[in-house]
Motif scaffolding. Structure first.
Motif, mmCIF file in Angstrom:
data_model
loop_
_atom_site.group_PDB
_atom_site.id
_atom_site.type_symbol
_atom_site.label_atom_id
_atom_site.label_comp_id
_atom_site.label_asym_id
_atom_site.label_seq_id
_atom_site.Cartn_x
_atom_site.Cartn_y
_atom_site.Cartn_z
ATOM 1 N N GLU A 251 34.433 -103.851 38.748
ATOM 2 C CA GLU A 251 33.521 -102.734 38.505
ATOM 3 C C GLU A 251 32.111 -103.117 38.946
ATOM 4 N N THR A 252 31.812 -104.412 38.845
ATOM 5 C CA THR A 252 30.475 -104.887 39.214
ATOM 6 C C THR A 252 30.335 -104.968 40.728
ATOM 7 N N ALA A 391 42.042 -97.548 33.003
ATOM 8 C CA ALA A 391 40.809 -98.342 32.938
ATOM 9 C C ALA A 391 40.717 -99.050 31.587
ATOM 10 N N SER A 395 40.810 -103.127 31.204
ATOM 11 C CA SER A 395 39.752 -103.913 30.569
ATOM 12 C C SER A 395 40.235 -104.527 29.262
ATOM 13 N N ASN B 138 23.850 -106.690 39.040
ATOM 14 C CA ASN B 138 25.148 -107.276 39.367
ATOM 15 C C ASN B 138 25.324 -108.632 38.673
ATOM 16 N N ALA B 139 26.408 -108.724 37.895
ATOM 17 C CA ALA B 139 26.565 -109.897 37.025
ATOM 18 C C ALA B 139 26.794 -111.180 37.816
ATOM 19 N N THR B 160 28.787 -103.795 32.590
ATOM 20 C CA THR B 160 30.181 -103.613 32.170
ATOM 21 C C THR B 160 30.427 -104.141 30.761
ATOM 22 N N SER B 246 30.529 -96.175 36.783
ATOM 23 C CA SER B 246 31.598 -95.320 37.287
ATOM 24 C C SER B 246 32.536 -94.945 36.143
ATOM 25 N N PRO B 247 33.339 -93.888 36.322
ATOM 26 C CA PRO B 247 34.229 -93.468 35.235
ATOM 27 C C PRO B 247 35.251 -94.529 34.829
ATOM 28 N N THR B 248 35.550 -95.498 35.694
ATOM 29 C CA THR B 248 36.522 -96.526 35.320
ATOM 30 C C THR B 248 35.843 -97.755 34.701
ATOM 31 N N ASN B 249 34.543 -97.714 34.541
ATOM 32 C CA ASN B 249 33.810 -98.833 33.941
ATOM 33 C C ASN B 249 34.308 -99.089 32.515
ATOM 34 N N PRO B 250 34.600 -100.367 32.173
ATOM 35 C CA PRO B 250 35.097 -100.645 30.821
ATOM 36 C C PRO B 250 34.090 -100.285 29.724
ATOM 37 N N ILE B 252 32.248 -97.559 29.678
ATOM 38 C CA ILE B 252 31.881 -96.159 29.840
ATOM 39 C C ILE B 252 31.593 -95.470 28.501
ATOM 40 N N ASP B 253 32.381 -95.815 27.462
ATOM 41 C CA ASP B 253 32.177 -95.167 26.163
ATOM 42 C C ASP B 253 30.797 -95.448 25.591
#
Lengths: 418, 304
Positions: A251-252, A391, A395, B138-139, B160, B246-250, B252-253
């Motif tokens: 994701e990063t 997703a 994760s 960016n990590a 993330t 993004s919507p798939t980002n862990p 996101i919530d």
């Protein structure tokens, strides 16, 4: 205030624009003007050439090209459909097709195919099926995309492993990925990403004998053990075998960028990435592509664009002539030379030769075993359900089984309400 | 008698004329406002009670959209995130803006350069801001974590990690809000008479003392204005979250805002009725909050 003037100007531009476009359409002397809407700027020049070639055969039909970037394409098309002003001919993709067909926005073309005795055998079956709704055909295929296993030759050489070949099974992939993974150098064997369903888990589901949506589009395939196992095997690359970057890492920095910078040795990726891999110096030199490994069988999704005719077009005959020309052998060769896989069987040689660095024959072979891209009327509703739940699994918040169970339940609800 | 009557009649026609011309002059703005802002508010309210089908078809569905909306756990996350964002970002950005505005109100070298630098984020597209910050954050390869490494700090996964993502967003939000706030506050500062400071310094007041006793009270109407518009825009935060997460980002919530969810409903899955319901609830919340702010202003805003 400033906003208002902007709005006013837009308003004027639109109304004036509307005034000036009234002189179009059919006229008595057989002349006709049709609009052709598409979204890919890269294909603009090629499409202009095709129109030129078309006008040699049909000088009376004037074609106006309308480019709209993909991000706004379907928003604009939706608005045009609502207002009854769709372009005569336009690009359609799988996820949006059923919505347009079921709302009678598109002209069925079966009778025209029959009347013209048009030969459909050169087009891949999976692709024709994508644009059929309730036994009617609505589009002639333009091009297609299939999926292959991209790999980094340099990393394979360094690890002393043979390149992927057509004999590979899933376990061979896992073994190779293990040998390629080098935690000290931050190098991973493969990237098990989920950001693009078409290029990733859709393929492991199908190859594992599962399915995403039933053929009659009423049932979700996520309660099928083969489907769940197909996802699980892909997921295990991260969580069990530890041969892939984690979901958070991807994701990063997205998986493709990692592949392009030599951090990842293999990835599933669709043929639409060829121009990008070709333009990138590193991948152009070090990357190549092979068939996807066999699981229970070899499979992948095929998706391609279709040229459709608007139901309320005033020039359907002219539009039909243009659509058949667009999908003809002549136009297909022109597409092939510009780097797009034409949907017309036998014209793809020009395409495979367009990029000698990569073994592009792979994508043609994958088309033979491909299944249509899964769609229904509200594709976007359940594809986001799949994406969101996977997703969460990727994760580590829920297991693949829990995710599949949720997807199955929510997806069936959506399908039941269609 | 007769003369006065004529006079009044003339007056009234004159007045009528004035009114007519007055309205004619504001007509472009008024019409624009009515057609493009006021009317859509009522339209959105109406659509929030309808089920949207494809291509503009809709049918009455009562309160179903509101029920669906509150059944979605995401809506609670998004409201929580938006509230936290607004209530942390707004005070922070205002406090920093005041300090910067006061500093830039001095006669220092390169004043215009500094003012331009602080104002730059305002004229930059939010999408571009989101892209740049995504790289900074960016990590693995980002410059922020790279710099933290110099101090042997293992930087977090800014975008993330659910514990960090909202903080990251607040930082970007604050950074991009400072410019506008600063300009408005600067104009407020320049309205404060210099004589007050001179008198205070003659009486032996320190600069810090006069900041709290002169600057802040006299700046309070401007601060109030900035606070109101900041809260309104903070509740509508969307663009750079959309670019960075993004919507798939862990995470996101912990990251999505109300408008992010609105976008998902309206444009990703095409449930425009539910989207209208979300927009309307947000409208009510902003309205109530603005009313509360206006009620509270008596307690701390000093008008001269």
């Amino acid at each position: 205030m400033k906003k208002f003037y902007v709005v006013l100007i837009i308003f004027l531009v639109f109304t004036l624009g509307a005034c000036s476009s009234n002189d179009e359409g059919a006229s008595a002397d057989g002349k006709a003007t049709i609009k052709y809407a598409y979204w890919d700027k890269n294909q603009e020049d090629m499409l202009k050439d095709i129109v030129k070639a078309f006008n040699k055969d049909y000088p009376n039909i004037q074609v106006k090209l309308e480019l709209t970037p993909y991000d706004q394409y379907f928003t604009k098309l939706d608005a045009a459909a609502t207002g009854g002003s769709l372009p005569d001919v336009f690009w359609m993709n799988g996820p949006n097709f059923v919505k347009y067909a079921s709302n009678e926005m598109l002209e069925p073309i079966n009778n025209r195919i029959k009347d013209d005795e048009l030969d459909l055998s050169p087009y891949p079956k999976g692709l024709l099926g994508l644009y059929q709704y309730e036994d009617k055909t609505y589009a002639l295929p333009k091009d297609y995309d299939t999926v292959g296993l991209w790999y980094n030759k340099k990393l394979f050489d360094e690890a002393g492993i043979d390149y992927p070949n057509e004999a590979w099974k899933w376990d061979d992939l896992v073994e190779a990925a293990k040998a390629l993974t080098n935690p000290d150098k931050d190098i991973y064997g493969i990237a098990a990403f989920i950001q693009d369903a078409q290029a990733s888990y859709f393929n492991t589901i199908l190859a594992n004998g599962g399915y995403i949506i039933s053929e009659d589009k009423t049932e979700s395939g996520f309660d099928d053990p083969n489907t769940i196992d197909g996802i699980q095997k892909y997921y295990d690359l991260i969580h069990k075998h530890k041969v892939s970057p984690t979901h958070a890492q991807m994701e990063t920095t997205d998986a493709t960028s990692m592949f392009e910078s030599g951090k990842v040795a293999m990835m599933f990726q669709a043929s639409y990435m060829i121009p990008q891999f070709k333009a990138n110096e590193y991948t152009n030199e070090h990357a190549d592509v092979a068939l996807l490994p066999e699981m229970q069988k070899r499979s992948n999704v095929i998706h391609g664009l279709g040229n459709v005719i608007a139901k309320n077009s005033e020039n359907k005959d002219a539009a039909w002539k243009f659509v058949t020309f667009l999908s003809s052998e002549k136009a297909a060769v022109m597409q092939a030379e510009s780097g797009i896989i034409p949907a017309y069987e036998g014209t793809q040689d020009a395409w495979t030769k367009s990029t000698p660095n990569f073994n592009l024959q792979v994508f043609l072979d994958m088309a033979e075993v491909a299944e249509p891209y899964p769609v229904s009327k509200d594709t976007s509703k359940w594809s986001t359900i799949i994406q969101d739940n996977l997703a969460k699994a990727w994760s580590g918040q829920i297991t693949v089984e829990e995710a599949s169970e949720k997807i199955d339940k929510q997806m069936e609800e959506v399908l039941a309400s269609e | 008698m007769k003369d006065t009557k004529v006079a009044t009649r003339q007056m009234s026609t004159l007045k009528k004329n004035d009114i007519f011309w007055g309205y004619l002059f504001i007509a472009p703005t008024l019409l624009g406002l009515l057609i493009f802002y006021i009317f859509p508010v009522f339209q959105t309210f109406y659509y929030s009670f309808n089920d949207w089908g494809d291509f503009g078809n809709y049918s009455w569905s009562g309160l179903q959209n509101y029920k669906d909306m509150f059944d979605d756990p995401q809506i609670w996350y998004s409201f929580r995130n938006t509230l936290v964002y607004a209530f942390v970002m707004v005070p922070f950005s205002i406090a920093i803006s005041i300090v910067i505005a006061v500093l830039l109100n001095q006669k220092i070298k390169g004043l215009t350069i500094y003012r331009t630098l602080f104002f730059l984020p305002v004229v930059t597209m939010p999408a571009a801001i989101g892209m740049i910050w995504k790289w900074l954050y960016n990590a693995d390869y980002g410059i922020i974590n790279h710099m933290l490494e110099w101090f042997s700090i293992d930087g977090p996964s800014w975008l993330t990690d659910p514990n960090w993502v909202l903080i990251s967003i607040i930082i970007v939000g604050t950074w991009s809000a400072i410019g506008t706030n600063m300009v408005i506050l600067l104009s407020g500062l320049q309205g404060i008479p210099k004589s007050l400071y001179e008198a205070a310094s003659l009486d032996g007041a320190s600069p810090i003392y006069s900041f709290f006793k002169i600057t802040l009270p006299l700046l309070s109407p401007t601060i109030f204005f900035v606070a109101v518009i900041s809260f309104i825009s903070a509740f509508q935060v969307f663009d750079f979250i959309f670019m960075m997460v993004s919507p798939t980002n862990p995470a996101i919530d912990s990251a999505q805002s109300v408008i992010y969810l609105f976008y998902h409903y309206a444009f990703v899955i095409g449930e425009k009725g539910i989207a209208a319901a979300i927009a309307f609830v947000l409208f009510i919340i902003i309205l109530v909050l603005t009313i509360i702010q206006f009620r509270l202003q008596k307690r701390w805003v000093h008008y001269e």
